[in-house]
Scaffold this motif. Sequence first.
Motif, PDB file in Angstrom:
ATOM      1  N   PRO A   1       0.816  -1.225   0.000  1.00  0.00           N
ATOM      2  CA  PRO A   1       0.000   0.000   0.000  1.00  0.00           C
ATOM      3  C   PRO A   1       0.851   1.279   0.000  1.00  0.00           C
ATOM      4  O   PRO A   1       0.490   2.265  -0.620  1.00  0.00           O
ATOM      5  N   GLN A   2       1.998   1.227   0.687  1.00  0.00           N
ATOM      6  CA  GLN A   2       2.866   2.406   0.722  1.00  0.00           C
ATOM      7  C   GLN A   2       3.416   2.720  -0.668  1.00  0.00           C
ATOM      8  O   GLN A   2       3.491   3.875  -1.078  1.00  0.00           O
ATOM      9  N   ARG A   3       3.819   1.685  -1.386  1.00  0.00           N
ATOM     10  CA  ARG A   3       4.347   1.880  -2.741  1.00  0.00           C
ATOM     11  C   ARG A   3       3.245   2.397  -3.663  1.00  0.00           C
ATOM     12  O   ARG A   3       3.485   3.272  -4.482  1.00  0.00           O
ATOM     13  N   LEU A   4       2.034   1.875  -3.512  1.00  0.00           N
ATOM     14  CA  LEU A   4       0.912   2.356  -4.323  1.00  0.00           C
ATOM     15  C   LEU A   4       0.648   3.834  -4.060  1.00  0.00           C
ATOM     16  O   LEU A   4       0.398   4.604  -4.986  1.00  0.00           O
ATOM     17  N   ARG A   5       0.722   4.253  -2.786  1.00  0.00           N
ATOM     18  CA  ARG A   5       0.539   5.679  -2.456  1.00  0.00           C
ATOM     19  C   ARG A   5       1.625   6.532  -3.082  1.00  0.00           C
ATOM     20  O   ARG A   5       1.364   7.619  -3.587  1.00  0.00           O
ATOM     21  N   LEU A   6       2.860   6.044  -3.035  1.00  0.00           N
ATOM     22  CA  LEU A   6       3.986   6.788  -3.594  1.00  0.00           C
ATOM     23  C   LEU A   6       3.813   7.021  -5.089  1.00  0.00           C
ATOM     24  O   LEU A   6       4.087   8.098  -5.598  1.00  0.00           O
TER      25      LEU A   6
ATOM     26  N   LEU B   1       0.790   9.247 -10.943  1.00  0.00           N
ATOM     27  CA  LEU B   1       1.873   9.551 -11.870  1.00  0.00           C
ATOM     28  C   LEU B   1       1.541   9.042 -13.260  1.00  0.00           C
ATOM     29  O   LEU B   1       0.910   8.007 -13.416  1.00  0.00           O
ATOM     30  N   SER B   2       1.979   9.791 -14.259  1.00  0.00           N
ATOM     31  CA  SER B   2       1.805   9.337 -15.635  1.00  0.00           C
ATOM     32  C   SER B   2       2.947   9.902 -16.460  1.00  0.00           C
ATOM     33  O   SER B   2       3.721  10.723 -15.988  1.00  0.00           O
ATOM     34  N   GLY B   3       3.045   9.462 -17.689  1.00  0.00           N
ATOM     35  CA  GLY B   3       4.133   9.918 -18.548  1.00  0.00           C
ATOM     36  C   GLY B   3       5.401   9.144 -18.267  1.00  0.00           C
ATOM     37  O   GLY B   3       5.383   8.048 -17.714  1.00  0.00           O
ATOM     38  N   ARG B   4       6.528   9.727 -18.628  1.00  0.00           N
ATOM     39  CA  ARG B   4       7.817   9.075 -18.387  1.00  0.00           C
ATOM     40  C   ARG B   4       8.297   9.431 -16.992  1.00  0.00           C
ATOM     41  O   ARG B   4       8.400  10.599 -16.648  1.00  0.00           O
ATOM     42  N   ILE B   5       8.597   8.422 -16.211  1.00  0.00           N
ATOM     43  CA  ILE B   5       8.978   8.593 -14.811  1.00  0.00           C
ATOM     44  C   ILE B   5      10.388   8.054 -14.606  1.00  0.00           C
ATOM     45  O   ILE B   5      10.702   6.957 -15.051  1.00  0.00           O
ATOM     46  N   LEU B   6      11.222   8.811 -13.929  1.00  0.00           N
ATOM     47  CA  LEU B   6      12.548   8.357 -13.528  1.00  0.00           C
ATOM     48  C   LEU B   6      12.497   8.136 -12.031  1.00  0.00           C
ATOM     49  O   LEU B   6      12.168   9.055 -11.283  1.00  0.00           O
ATOM     50  N   GLU B   7      12.774   6.916 -11.602  1.00  0.00           N
ATOM     51  CA  GLU B   7      12.794   6.631 -10.179  1.00  0.00           C
ATOM     52  C   GLU B   7      14.235   6.563  -9.718  1.00  0.00           C
ATOM     53  O   GLU B   7      15.034   5.809 -10.269  1.00  0.00           O
TER      54      GLU B   7
END
Length: 163
Positions: free
Chosen positions: A39-44, A48-54
């Motif tokens: 659930p924490q990762r889902l909240r994080l 978000l959409s588009g190109r994401i850099l983690e």
Amino acid sequence: MALSTGDSADPSNAGRYFDSGMEQFHHPRPVRTGPAPTPQRLRLMAGLSGRILEIGAGDGSCDAVVCSLVLCCATRAQETLGEVRRVLTPGGELRFYEHQRSGNPAVTLAESLVTPFWSRATGGCHPARDTVAAIRQAGFDVEIVDRFTFRHFNHVLGVARRP
């Protein structure tokens, strides 16, 4: 304390160092594979959409890094390559497709003259940069270099390895 990551990581050890679910934030994971997110990762990641850099944990944990027309645009190529080297495991591959300064002195001069204008028009690209030399200076062993011309500019396609 560092944890081993990647395919050989023992997920049962994660609880020793992190609270339940927090291992997702400390282990690089392929996108859309592996266990369901907490659930924490889902909240994080929500909304978000588009190109994401983690950006996250990654000291010496990646088996390969791919740079495609990045090193020629990097303001500080050596710092960029230092970060690439940092996240690669020993023996890990750097695969690159980049602009490369010509070996012909007349063409190199022309590339140098056009660079200030070209750089402003193309987001910082430096076609006169000796990218292969920069990769070697950053401590990589360059194994394969294929030099070619594309749209009147010299390029390289290659593989380097972190010793």
